[in-house]
Design an enzyme around this catalytic site. Structure first.
Site, PDB file in Angstrom:
ATOM      1  N   ARG A  24       0.801  -1.226   0.000  1.00 27.48           N
ATOM      2  CA  ARG A  24       0.000   0.000   0.000  1.00 27.48           C
ATOM      3  C   ARG A  24       0.835   1.278   0.000  1.00 27.48           C
ATOM      4  O   ARG A  24       1.898   1.328   0.620  1.00 27.48           O
ATOM      5  CB  ARG A  24      -0.932  -0.008   1.214  1.00 27.48           C
ATOM      6  CG  ARG A  24      -1.971  -1.140   1.155  1.00 27.48           C
ATOM      7  CD  ARG A  24      -2.616  -1.395   2.506  1.00 27.48           C
ATOM      8  NE  ARG A  24      -3.643  -2.426   2.415  1.00 27.48           N
ATOM      9  CZ  ARG A  24      -3.397  -3.740   2.496  1.00 27.48           C
ATOM     10  NH1 ARG A  24      -2.151  -4.173   2.668  1.00 27.48           N
ATOM     11  NH2 ARG A  24      -4.387  -4.609   2.407  1.00 27.48           N
TER      12      ARG A  24
ATOM     13  N   HIS B 238      -0.297  -2.396  -4.670  1.00 26.92           N
ATOM     14  CA  HIS B 238       0.331  -3.272  -5.666  1.00 26.92           C
ATOM     15  C   HIS B 238       0.511  -2.618  -7.035  1.00 26.92           C
ATOM     16  O   HIS B 238       0.239  -3.216  -8.080  1.00 26.92           O
ATOM     17  CB  HIS B 238      -0.447  -4.570  -5.802  1.00 26.92           C
ATOM     18  CG  HIS B 238      -0.516  -5.377  -4.536  1.00 26.92           C
ATOM     19  ND1 HIS B 238       0.555  -5.484  -3.672  1.00 26.92           N
ATOM     20  CD2 HIS B 238      -1.519  -6.115  -3.988  1.00 26.92           C
ATOM     21  CE1 HIS B 238       0.215  -6.255  -2.644  1.00 26.92           C
ATOM     22  NE2 HIS B 238      -1.038  -6.647  -2.813  1.00 26.92           N
TER      23      HIS B 238
ATOM     24  N   HIS C 103       3.386 -12.740  -5.045  1.00 26.07           N
ATOM     25  CA  HIS C 103       2.204 -12.826  -4.175  1.00 26.07           C
ATOM     26  C   HIS C 103       1.537 -14.203  -4.287  1.00 26.07           C
ATOM     27  O   HIS C 103       0.319 -14.293  -4.446  1.00 26.07           O
ATOM     28  CB  HIS C 103       1.212 -11.726  -4.543  1.00 26.07           C
ATOM     29  CG  HIS C 103       0.318 -11.299  -3.419  1.00 26.07           C
ATOM     30  ND1 HIS C 103      -0.524 -12.161  -2.763  1.00 26.07           N
ATOM     31  CD2 HIS C 103       0.133 -10.083  -2.832  1.00 26.07           C
ATOM     32  CE1 HIS C 103      -1.203 -11.502  -1.835  1.00 26.07           C
ATOM     33  NE2 HIS C 103      -0.814 -10.237  -1.852  1.00 26.07           N
TER      34      HIS C 103
ATOM     35  N   ASP D 178      -2.256  -9.510   8.165  1.00 27.96           N
ATOM     36  CA  ASP D 178      -1.901  -8.873   6.892  1.00 27.96           C
ATOM     37  C   ASP D 178      -0.942  -7.741   7.249  1.00 27.96           C
ATOM     38  O   ASP D 178      -1.253  -6.560   7.093  1.00 27.96           O
ATOM     39  CB  ASP D 178      -3.138  -8.347   6.165  1.00 27.96           C
ATOM     40  CG  ASP D 178      -2.828  -7.909   4.734  1.00 27.96           C
ATOM     41  OD1 ASP D 178      -1.684  -8.132   4.280  1.00 27.96           O
ATOM     42  OD2 ASP D 178      -3.716  -7.337   4.073  1.00 27.96           O
TER      43      ASP D 178
ATOM     44  N   GLU E 122       5.335 -12.554   1.525  1.00 28.24           N
ATOM     45  CA  GLU E 122       5.778 -11.605   0.509  1.00 28.24           C
ATOM     46  C   GLU E 122       7.026 -10.857   0.996  1.00 28.24           C
ATOM     47  O   GLU E 122       6.924  -9.998   1.871  1.00 28.24           O
ATOM     48  CB  GLU E 122       4.657 -10.614   0.203  1.00 28.24           C
ATOM     49  CG  GLU E 122       3.327 -11.266  -0.155  1.00 28.24           C
ATOM     50  CD  GLU E 122       2.170 -10.328   0.087  1.00 28.24           C
ATOM     51  OE1 GLU E 122       2.166  -9.223  -0.488  1.00 28.24           O
ATOM     52  OE2 GLU E 122       1.272 -10.687   0.875  1.00 28.24           O
TER      53      GLU E 122
END
Length: 382
Positions: A112, A137, A208, A282, A347
């Site tokens: 982000r 992304h 990802h 996340d 990631e």
């Protein structure tokens, strides 16, 4: 951990096929994963898409040049049966139907960027907002939706390249990116990213892939055992934007410095505001590896299959995402729906929203400089 061993045969080297374009020549229209190569042949953005295959006696990886995506990844389980351990689709049209991140290369900037803006040399750069009021992304024209050029030289190596034009999604500079996928002798998929730009810009790349080491996306990953080599993480606000703080994981659900079942870590504080903000994990962890590719950054182990995935990287951070937003509305390979908590993403990256956090490791790339990042996904049986 018992690692599977293999040797390349001289015959394989002698008969390796050199591919100088996106068209992959193959003697068999099917791979072990039962994916049909013809189902990945299409014209997207004026370029041709294809399915490439890397393989050795124990593993097989299917990669499409659409978004540089890992489509399938077959590894043997504890019974020596091959399992496909990544979520994805069995045809290009499903990847095109709805923007998604399954297996994709994320660029120019993964994760982000708050409010889709940042300042670079006094200029305000505005990125396409494709995540509410924020960019994620790479914006609406991020690299997950672009077609790369492919060059497969043998069964173990694939090269993908892409030229991102100045202004794409709002980012400055013409950027040339190259990605090398290598299936190594110790049963690892190594991904090497390099890039250069003709203007000052920002670059932060990752893959990802959504991993489910049980081989069945209907099995949730909360029973998997996770290790993250990090004593700190970066908390987020209610919109999943990092607050700018770096806080200890000690005595929180974010402490995976000792391998633990994901659900047991959550039980430390199941009402955690951080978990509630994103309905699970996340978040970005601040790695203690200091860029050492020999030091494991993270690992995840499935008690169901016995498969263990270990991640190595030279990046300072890793985003752990537990597929919190999957809701069974999409069906993948073998028509199996993607369910909430049905995968885990690991990631490797610089920290999210870094362009707006000057004290964090920089992702600025100057003309004449070369960007490089490495991620290694190594598989074994435990």
């Amino acid at each position: 951990m018992l690692k599977l061993k293999y040797n390349f045969s001289l015959f394989a080297f002698a008969t390796a096929i050199v591919i100088l374009s996106c068209v992959q020549k193959a003697t068999n229209s099917k791979v072990k994963s039962s994916l049909e190569k013809a189902n990945f042949e299409a014209i997207v953005n004026g370029d041709s898409t294809h399915l490439f295959t890397l393989k050795n006696p124990h593993m097989e990886v299917g990669i499409t040049n659409y978004g540089g995506r890992i489509v399938s990844l077959l590894v043997p389980d504890k019974n020596n049966s091959p399992l496909d351990v990544v979520l994805g689709f069995d045809n290009i049209q499903d990847y095109l139907a709805k923007p998604n991140s399954f297996g994709a290369t994320m660029g120019r900037v993964t994760n982000r960027i708050a409010n889709g803006t940042f300042v670079l040399d006094g200029d305000t750069i505005r990125i396409d907002k494709n995540n509410g009021q924020h960019a994620i992304h790479g914006g609406s024209k991020g690299w997950r939706q672009q077609v790369f050029k492919g060059n497969q030289r043998n069964d173990s190596t694939l090269f993908l390249s892409y030229r991102s034009p100045d202004g794409e999604s709002g980012f400055p500079g013409n950027v040339e990116v190259n990605i090398q996928y290598t299936l190594t002798q110790n049963n690892a998929l190594r991904i090497d990213y390099t890039a250069k730009s003709d203007k000052k810009t920002v670059i932060n790349l990752t893959n990802h892939s959504f991993f489910n080491l049980s081989g069945n996306p209907q099995n949730i990953v909360l029973d998997d055992i996770l290790f993250v080599n990090a004593g700190y993480f970066t908390p987020v606000d209610s919109q999943a934007i990092p607050t700018g703080k770096i806080v200890p994981v000690l005595n929180t659900p974010f402490d995976f410095t000792t391998p633990i079942k994901i659900k047991d870590a959550i039980k430390r504080d199941s009402t955690s505001e951080q978990l509630r903000f994103v309905s699970g994990f996340d978040h970005n962890w601040v790695l203690d590896t200091k860029g050492n590719l020999n030091d494991p950054a993270a690992s995840v182990y499935s008690p169901i299959s016995g498969i263990k995935l270990t991640v190595y990287t030279d990046e300072p951070g890793i985003q752990v995402y537990t597929a919190n937003t999957l809701d069974q509305s999409q069906k993948g390979k073998k028509n199996i729906p993607f369910r909430k908590y049905g995968a885990i993403c690991l990631e490797t990256q610089h920290f999210p929203d870094t362009p707006n956090k000057p004290s964090w490791p920089s992702i600025v790339l100057n003309p004449g400089e070369k960007y490089h990042s490495t991620c290694i996904y190594e598989f074994g049986i435990e």
